[in-house]
Write a protein that holds these residues in place. Structure first.
Motif, PDB file in Angstrom:
ATOM      1  N   GLN A  97       0.830  -1.205   0.000  1.00  0.00           N
ATOM      2  CA  GLN A  97       0.000   0.000   0.000  1.00  0.00           C
ATOM      3  C   GLN A  97       0.867   1.259   0.000  1.00  0.00           C
ATOM      4  N   LEU A  98       1.918   1.274   0.819  1.00  0.00           N
ATOM      5  CA  LEU A  98       2.796   2.448   0.890  1.00  0.00           C
ATOM      6  C   LEU A  98       3.569   2.669  -0.407  1.00  0.00           C
ATOM      7  N   TRP A 105       9.242  -5.919  -7.484  1.00  0.00           N
ATOM      8  CA  TRP A 105      10.557  -6.239  -6.917  1.00  0.00           C
ATOM      9  C   TRP A 105      10.864  -5.315  -5.739  1.00  0.00           C
ATOM     10  N   LEU A 106      10.663  -4.009  -5.908  1.00  0.00           N
ATOM     11  CA  LEU A 106      10.917  -3.043  -4.828  1.00  0.00           C
ATOM     12  C   LEU A 106       9.946  -3.274  -3.670  1.00  0.00           C
ATOM     13  N   GLN A 107       8.685  -3.453  -3.979  1.00  0.00           N
ATOM     14  CA  GLN A 107       7.684  -3.664  -2.940  1.00  0.00           C
ATOM     15  C   GLN A 107       8.001  -4.891  -2.089  1.00  0.00           C
ATOM     16  N   GLU A 108       8.331  -6.000  -2.731  1.00  0.00           N
ATOM     17  CA  GLU A 108       8.556  -7.231  -1.973  1.00  0.00           C
ATOM     18  C   GLU A 108       9.881  -7.220  -1.225  1.00  0.00           C
ATOM     19  N   ASN A 109      10.917  -6.619  -1.796  1.00  0.00           N
ATOM     20  CA  ASN A 109      12.172  -6.484  -1.056  1.00  0.00           C
ATOM     21  C   ASN A 109      11.970  -5.581   0.161  1.00  0.00           C
ATOM     22  N   ALA A 110      11.248  -4.486  -0.002  1.00  0.00           N
ATOM     23  CA  ALA A 110      10.963  -3.587   1.125  1.00  0.00           C
ATOM     24  C   ALA A 110      10.100  -4.295   2.164  1.00  0.00           C
ATOM     25  N   ALA A 111       9.126  -5.071   1.712  1.00  0.00           N
ATOM     26  CA  ALA A 111       8.268  -5.813   2.639  1.00  0.00           C
ATOM     27  C   ALA A 111       9.081  -6.825   3.437  1.00  0.00           C
ATOM     28  N   MET A 112      10.060  -7.458   2.806  1.00  0.00           N
ATOM     29  CA  MET A 112      10.903  -8.406   3.531  1.00  0.00           C
ATOM     30  C   MET A 112      11.724  -7.687   4.597  1.00  0.00           C
ATOM     31  N   LEU A 113      12.208  -6.479   4.307  1.00  0.00           N
ATOM     32  CA  LEU A 113      12.954  -5.707   5.308  1.00  0.00           C
ATOM     33  C   LEU A 113      12.053  -5.310   6.479  1.00  0.00           C
ATOM     34  N   VAL A 114      10.860  -4.829   6.189  1.00  0.00           N
ATOM     35  CA  VAL A 114       9.922  -4.460   7.245  1.00  0.00           C
ATOM     36  C   VAL A 114       9.528  -5.702   8.048  1.00  0.00           C
ATOM     37  N   GLY A 115       9.282  -6.802   7.360  1.00  0.00           N
ATOM     38  CA  GLY A 115       8.945  -8.048   8.034  1.00  0.00           C
ATOM     39  C   GLY A 115      10.046  -8.501   8.980  1.00  0.00           C
ATOM     40  N   MET A 116      11.290  -8.318   8.577  1.00  0.00           N
ATOM     41  CA  MET A 116      12.420  -8.686   9.445  1.00  0.00           C
ATOM     42  C   MET A 116      12.392  -7.879  10.738  1.00  0.00           C
ATOM     43  N   CYS A 117      12.127  -6.600  10.639  1.00  0.00           N
ATOM     44  CA  CYS A 117      12.091  -5.736  11.832  1.00  0.00           C
ATOM     45  C   CYS A 117      10.950  -6.135  12.763  1.00  0.00           C
ATOM     46  N   LEU A 118       9.773  -6.332  12.212  1.00  0.00           N
ATOM     47  CA  LEU A 118       8.632  -6.757  13.027  1.00  0.00           C
ATOM     48  C   LEU A 118       8.910  -8.118  13.668  1.00  0.00           C
ATOM     49  N   TYR A 119       9.474  -9.021  12.885  1.00  0.00           N
ATOM     50  CA  TYR A 119       9.774 -10.356  13.368  1.00  0.00           C
ATOM     51  C   TYR A 119      10.747 -10.308  14.551  1.00  0.00           C
ATOM     52  N   THR A 120      11.762  -9.478  14.466  1.00  0.00           N
ATOM     53  CA  THR A 120      12.772  -9.407  15.525  1.00  0.00           C
ATOM     54  C   THR A 120      12.143  -9.036  16.862  1.00  0.00           C
ATOM     55  N   ALA A 121      11.312  -8.014  16.862  1.00  0.00           N
ATOM     56  CA  ALA A 121      10.675  -7.584  18.110  1.00  0.00           C
ATOM     57  C   ALA A 121       9.734  -8.664  18.650  1.00  0.00           C
ATOM     58  N   LEU A 122       8.902  -9.209  17.790  1.00  0.00           N
ATOM     59  CA  LEU A 122       7.965 -10.251  18.221  1.00  0.00           C
ATOM     60  C   LEU A 122       8.702 -11.503  18.692  1.00  0.00           C
ATOM     61  N   ASN A 123       9.760 -11.867  17.987  1.00  0.00           N
ATOM     62  CA  ASN A 123      10.509 -13.076  18.303  1.00  0.00           C
ATOM     63  C   ASN A 123      11.213 -12.973  19.653  1.00  0.00           C
ATOM     64  N   TYR A 124      11.784 -11.809  19.957  1.00  0.00           N
ATOM     65  CA  TYR A 124      12.428 -11.639  21.260  1.00  0.00           C
ATOM     66  C   TYR A 124      11.416 -11.885  22.376  1.00  0.00           C
ATOM     67  N   LEU A 125      10.278 -11.239  22.269  1.00  0.00           N
ATOM     68  CA  LEU A 125       9.258 -11.405  23.308  1.00  0.00           C
ATOM     69  C   LEU A 125       8.795 -12.855  23.399  1.00  0.00           C
TER      70      LEU A 125
END
Length: 134
Positions: A97-98, A105-125
């Protein structure tokens, strides 16, 4: 309250995360960009490979759990799967959407980067309070 959430496990978790990222993220972007795997298969490979590395390093180094338990292994796997589905499931539609009108290609690479950040926080908890809980 903050002391309960932030302690000596945080820097160790972040260090393991760097190692885990080199292994898993490297595989994810190589598989997506060079082998032309899909968004979901590439990100799943990241967390399969990275999850194996992460389990052993976080179990023994970050959370210092010496005993072996199938329960821990199952909780860890459930946590990784839930965090992956949630993080990447939220990241992709948000980024699409953003970055509407940009290349897939840009959308999915960016989504993978954002997903990594969200995953890190959720995974730690999830690891701290579920998989390797005291």
């Amino acid at each position: 309250m903050a002391k309960k959430w932030i302690d000596g496990t945080v820097p160790r978790f972040l260090l393991v995360g760097v190692i885990n990222t080199l292994v898993g993220c490297g595989a994810m972007f190589l598989l997506y960009n060079l082998a032309h795997w899909s968004y979901w298969l590439s990100s799943a490979a990241n967390y399969l490979l990275g999850g194996i590395v992460s389990f052993f390093l976080n179990k023994y180094f970050t959370f210092r759990k010496r005993e072996w338990s199938w329960g821990q292994a199952v909780r860890f796997a459930v946590n990784v799967a839930a965090c992956w589905l949630l993080a990447y499931g939220l990241a992709k539609p948000l980024v699409l959407q953003l970055l509407a009108g940009r290349s897939l290609w840009l959308q999915e690479n960016a989504a993978m980067l954002v997903g990594m950040c969200l995953y890190t926080a959720l995974n730690y908890l999830g690891q701290r309070f579920f998989a390797f809980r005291k």
